[in-house]
Design a protein around this motif. Sequence first.
Motif, PDB file in Angstrom:
ATOM      1  N   CYS A  56       0.606  -1.476   0.061  1.00 25.06           N
ATOM      2  CA  CYS A  56      -0.315  -0.126   0.163  1.00 25.06           C
ATOM      3  C   CYS A  56       1.510   1.377  -0.381  1.00 25.06           C
ATOM      4  CB  CYS A  56      -1.289  -0.079   1.014  1.00 25.06           C
ATOM      5  SG  CYS A  56      -2.009   1.735   1.428  1.00 25.06           S
ATOM      6  N   LEU A  57       0.273   2.659  -0.605  1.00 28.37           N
ATOM      7  CA  LEU A  57       1.560   3.481  -0.970  1.00 28.37           C
ATOM      8  C   LEU A  57       0.320   4.724  -0.190  1.00 28.37           C
ATOM      9  CD1 LEU A  57       3.521   2.757  -4.177  1.00 28.37           C
ATOM     10  CD2 LEU A  57       3.996   2.803  -2.358  1.00 28.37           C
ATOM     11  N   PHE A  58      -0.944   4.735   0.107  1.00 25.72           N
ATOM     12  CA  PHE A  58      -1.366   5.700   0.553  1.00 25.72           C
ATOM     13  C   PHE A  58      -0.963   7.073   1.410  1.00 25.72           C
ATOM     14  CE2 PHE A  58      -4.672   7.731   3.313  1.00 25.72           C
ATOM     15  CZ  PHE A  58      -5.217   8.075   2.880  1.00 25.72           C
ATOM     16  N   TRP A  59      -0.069   6.828   1.816  1.00 26.87           N
ATOM     17  CA  TRP A  59       1.178   7.320   2.964  1.00 26.87           C
ATOM     18  C   TRP A  59       2.274   7.748   1.553  1.00 26.87           C
ATOM     19  CZ3 TRP A  59      -1.673   9.866   6.398  1.00 26.87           C
ATOM     20  CH2 TRP A  59      -2.443   9.429   7.010  1.00 26.87           C
ATOM     21  N   GLN A  60       2.559   7.230   1.481  1.00 29.80           N
ATOM     22  CA  GLN A  60       4.431   7.223   0.931  1.00 29.80           C
ATOM     23  C   GLN A  60       4.120   8.369  -0.404  1.00 29.80           C
ATOM     24  OE1 GLN A  60       3.161   4.427   1.844  1.00 29.80           O
ATOM     25  NE2 GLN A  60       4.388   4.047   3.675  1.00 29.80           N
ATOM     26  N   LEU A  61       3.022   7.789  -1.041  1.00 32.51           N
ATOM     27  CA  LEU A  61       3.077   9.028  -3.116  1.00 32.51           C
ATOM     28  C   LEU A  61       1.917  10.044  -2.217  1.00 32.51           C
ATOM     29  CD1 LEU A  61       4.304   5.778  -5.530  1.00 32.51           C
ATOM     30  CD2 LEU A  61       5.423   7.676  -4.002  1.00 32.51           C
ATOM     31  N   ASP A  62       1.798  11.174  -3.555  1.00 30.86           N
ATOM     32  CA  ASP A  62       0.651  11.545  -3.117  1.00 30.86           C
ATOM     33  C   ASP A  62      -0.288  10.940  -4.233  1.00 30.86           C
ATOM     34  OD1 ASP A  62       1.440  12.440  -6.291  1.00 30.86           O
ATOM     35  OD2 ASP A  62       2.368  13.569  -5.410  1.00 30.86           O
ATOM     36  N   PRO A  63      -1.540  10.742  -5.191  1.00 34.23           N
ATOM     37  CA  PRO A  63      -2.832  10.307  -6.024  1.00 34.23           C
ATOM     38  C   PRO A  63      -2.070   9.985  -6.980  1.00 34.23           C
ATOM     39  CG  PRO A  63      -4.043  11.425  -4.335  1.00 34.23           C
ATOM     40  CD  PRO A  63      -2.667  12.112  -4.036  1.00 34.23           C
ATOM     41  N   VAL A  64      -1.162  10.936  -7.060  1.00 36.51           N
ATOM     42  CA  VAL A  64      -0.695  10.629  -8.881  1.00 36.51           C
ATOM     43  C   VAL A  64      -0.358  10.047  -9.276  1.00 36.51           C
ATOM     44  CG1 VAL A  64      -0.050  12.564 -10.978  1.00 36.51           C
ATOM     45  CG2 VAL A  64      -1.506  12.926  -9.319  1.00 36.51           C
ATOM     46  N   GLU A  65       1.239  10.579  -7.894  1.00 36.79           N
ATOM     47  CA  GLU A  65       2.388   8.775  -8.463  1.00 36.79           C
ATOM     48  C   GLU A  65       1.834   8.097  -7.823  1.00 36.79           C
ATOM     49  OE1 GLU A  65       5.745   9.539  -8.734  1.00 36.79           O
ATOM     50  OE2 GLU A  65       4.828  11.463  -9.642  1.00 36.79           O
ATOM     51  N   ARG A  66       0.171   7.449  -6.866  1.00 45.25           N
ATOM     52  CA  ARG A  66       0.219   6.144  -7.333  1.00 45.25           C
ATOM     53  C   ARG A  66      -0.746   6.202  -8.689  1.00 45.25           C
ATOM     54  NH1 ARG A  66      -2.164   7.975  -2.290  1.00 45.25           N
ATOM     55  NH2 ARG A  66      -4.484   8.479  -2.728  1.00 45.25           N
ATOM     56  N   GLY A  67      -0.964   6.414  -8.644  1.00 47.66           N
ATOM     57  CA  GLY A  67      -1.399   5.898  -9.962  1.00 47.66           C
ATOM     58  C   GLY A  67      -0.552   5.014 -10.973  1.00 47.66           C
ATOM     59  N   HIS A 126       7.951  13.754   4.478  1.00 47.96           N
ATOM     60  CA  HIS A 126       8.310  12.204   3.480  1.00 47.96           C
ATOM     61  C   HIS A 126       6.573  11.192   3.316  1.00 47.96           C
ATOM     62  CE1 HIS A 126      12.775  11.828   3.910  1.00 47.96           C
ATOM     63  NE2 HIS A 126      12.624  12.511   4.746  1.00 47.96           N
ATOM     64  N   VAL A 127       5.680  12.049   3.933  1.00 47.53           N
ATOM     65  CA  VAL A 127       5.067  10.924   3.813  1.00 47.53           C
ATOM     66  C   VAL A 127       3.560  11.773   2.973  1.00 47.53           C
ATOM     67  CG1 VAL A 127       2.916  10.629   4.942  1.00 47.53           C
ATOM     68  CG2 VAL A 127       5.271  10.601   6.314  1.00 47.53           C
ATOM     69  N   PRO A 128       3.903  12.545   1.642  1.00 46.47           N
ATOM     70  CA  PRO A 128       3.152  13.353   0.955  1.00 46.47           C
ATOM     71  C   PRO A 128       1.567  12.597   0.405  1.00 46.47           C
ATOM     72  CG  PRO A 128       4.220  12.100  -0.609  1.00 46.47           C
ATOM     73  CD  PRO A 128       4.815  11.930   0.745  1.00 46.47           C
ATOM     74  N   GLY A 129       0.986  11.435   0.624  1.00 45.45           N
ATOM     75  CA  GLY A 129      -0.242  11.455   1.027  1.00 45.45           C
ATOM     76  C   GLY A 129      -0.649  11.923   1.934  1.00 45.45           C
ATOM     77  N   ALA A 130      -0.387  12.188   2.386  1.00 48.44           N
ATOM     78  CA  ALA A 130      -1.038  13.194   3.969  1.00 48.44           C
ATOM     79  C   ALA A 130      -1.677  14.484   4.210  1.00 48.44           C
ATOM     80  CB  ALA A 130      -0.459  12.784   5.299  1.00 48.44           C
ATOM     81  N   ALA A 131      -1.258  14.626   2.579  1.00 41.95           N
ATOM     82  CA  ALA A 131      -1.592  16.021   1.900  1.00 41.95           C
ATOM     83  C   ALA A 131      -3.167  16.154   1.642  1.00 41.95           C
ATOM     84  CB  ALA A 131      -1.039  16.641   0.993  1.00 41.95           C
ATOM     85  N   GLN A 132      -3.589  15.176   0.896  1.00 39.94           N
ATOM     86  CA  GLN A 132      -5.205  14.623   1.103  1.00 39.94           C
ATOM     87  C   GLN A 132      -6.235  14.325   2.267  1.00 39.94           C
ATOM     88  OE1 GLN A 132      -5.454  10.362  -0.831  1.00 39.94           O
ATOM     89  NE2 GLN A 132      -3.259   9.971  -0.233  1.00 39.94           N
TER      90      GLN A 132
END
Length: 216
Positions: free
Chosen positions: A23-34, A79-85
């Motif tokens: 799971c990359l929910f926290w490690q990447l932003d939504p665009v990078e996760r895609g 280091h946790v860009p996913g939190a911004a969402q």
Amino acid sequence: MARRVARLTLDTLPHLVGECSSCLFWQLDPVERGRACGHESDELSAWVSQVLREWGSCGRIVYVDDVAAGHVVYAPAAHVPGAAQLATAPVSGDAVLLAQVRVSPAYAGQGLGRVLVQAMAKDLIKRGGIRAVEAFGATEVGHPCVVPADFLLGVGFRTQRSHPRTPRMRMELRSLLSWRSDLEGALDRLLAPVRHQVPVQQPRQPITREADGPLP
């Protein structure tokens, strides 16, 4: 059952519980996760490697009889860009973000979640210069990537910014230091009566001619 807590490293990364291992929910932003779809394990390994180089250990895994039973993941917000969402972002500048606390259902109810939070706090206190830990809590069931708010409240967090679904919670590390100091003081007070009851052996006085007269 024997318990032990180990650092999260590239070697222990495959031991993350459940779907968190990919799971990359926290490690990447939504665009990078895609863009990372199909390469989640490689991206997660790259993230752990980067955080280890730039900041240090970013998690702990608890084992019960050498079987991985749960984990905690934490890192500076940068280091946790996913939190911004999340609606209650950003994390305060003086805090580290607690991203995940997961315990395998087979080991639920054994206090392992609290063990993991305590292991994280101990690590951060040793580092120095970190005032607090913040986390996003989930008030509704069904979001596996967000820690339940009730659990966070139960281990010492307080609401920093309210929200009906994902409040941001905070735990001050100095409060843990104060608690530890109070505990040590309580132990000293508890042991004091025991110490007073221990008989003190008096040294034997030497026999002298002046005190007892001439010896035969």
